[in-house]
Design a protein around this motif. Structure first.
Motif, short mmCIF file in Angstrom:
data_model
loop_
_atom_site.label_atom_id
_atom_site.label_comp_id
_atom_site.label_asym_id
_atom_site.label_seq_id
_atom_site.Cartn_x
_atom_site.Cartn_y
_atom_site.Cartn_z
N ARG A 2 -2.40 7.88 -8.18
CA ARG A 2 -1.59 8.10 -8.66
C ARG A 2 -0.98 7.49 -10.01
O ARG A 2 -1.62 6.64 -10.74
CB ARG A 2 -0.11 7.34 -7.59
N GLU A 3 -0.56 8.79 -10.96
CA GLU A 3 -0.34 8.19 -12.16
C GLU A 3 1.43 8.02 -12.01
O GLU A 3 2.89 8.12 -11.56
CB GLU A 3 0.27 9.52 -13.05
N ILE A 4 2.07 7.61 -13.13
CA ILE A 4 4.12 6.62 -13.24
C ILE A 4 3.86 7.59 -14.70
O ILE A 4 3.04 7.41 -15.36
CB ILE A 4 3.45 5.17 -14.14
N ARG A 46 5.84 -1.18 -5.15
CA ARG A 46 5.12 0.13 -5.59
C ARG A 46 5.69 0.66 -7.21
O ARG A 46 5.49 1.89 -7.33
CB ARG A 46 3.80 0.85 -5.40
N THR A 67 1.06 9.76 -18.96
CA THR A 67 1.44 8.99 -17.59
C THR A 67 0.04 7.85 -17.90
O THR A 67 -0.37 7.75 -18.71
CB THR A 67 0.89 9.55 -16.80
N GLU A 70 -1.03 4.56 -11.70
CA GLU A 70 -0.27 3.53 -10.89
C GLU A 70 -1.38 2.01 -10.76
O GLU A 70 -0.78 0.90 -10.99
CB GLU A 70 0.07 3.79 -9.59
N GLN A 73 -0.26 -0.33 -13.80
CA GLN A 73 0.61 -0.10 -14.01
C GLN A 73 0.73 -1.83 -13.62
O GLN A 73 1.98 -2.61 -13.00
CB GLN A 73 1.89 0.51 -13.36
N ARG A 74 -0.23 -1.41 -12.14
CA ARG A 74 0.26 -2.80 -11.10
C ARG A 74 -0.59 -4.11 -11.79
O ARG A 74 0.19 -5.11 -11.45
CB ARG A 74 -0.46 -2.48 -9.79
#
Length: 137
Positions: A2-4, A46, A67, A70, A73-74
């Motif tokens: 997953r990308e943010i 998330r 991006t 994830e 980011q986490r």
């Protein structure tokens, strides 16, 4: 994986910077507790319930934008929660200088990230490199 979208990552960083600056300027550590709650909510969901992202989302364009993974980011969000926790514990114990130092370290990391250098990403890369070497010799 997953990308943010980076605009969401930046919205969170701006929120961190603003809360820490105002908290230090007004000498109100309870604002750090609010920031802690925002960051924990984002970490546990998330990112879905990160207040800064939810507020900024209607105003941000994400199509075609860079991006961030994830997992990065986490990791960065976890570091923010750790620094905020250490800051709040320090303030609760009456260690004002230590509480301020932990808050300033978070401010520096978020501020530098806004300028384009992700300290947490560098730490994550080093962590992964070391753990890979340990596992694979």
């Amino acid at each position: 994986m997953r990308e943010i979208p980076m605009p969401y990552v930046k919205a969170n960083q701006v929120g961190i910077v603003l809360f820490v600056v105002v908290s230090i300027a007004l000498q109100t550590p309870w604002l750090l507790a609010v920031l802690w709650a925002i960051q924990v909510a984002g970490l546990l969901t998330r990112g879905r319930f990160n207040l800064f992202v939810r507020i900024a989302k209607p105003f941000l364009r994400t199509e075609g934008k860079e991006t961030q993974a994830e997992v990065l980011q986490r990791f960065n969000n976890t570091l923010a929660v750790i620094f905020l926790t250490l800051s709040l514990i320090s303030f609760a114990l009456g260690w004002t200088a230590a509480g301020t130092v932990f808050a300033v370290l978070l401010l520096a990391a978020a501020g530098v990230a806004l300028l384009g250098y992700c300290i947490g990403c560098t730490m994550y890369y080093q962590y992964k490199r070391i753990t890979h070497k340990l596992r694979h010799g």
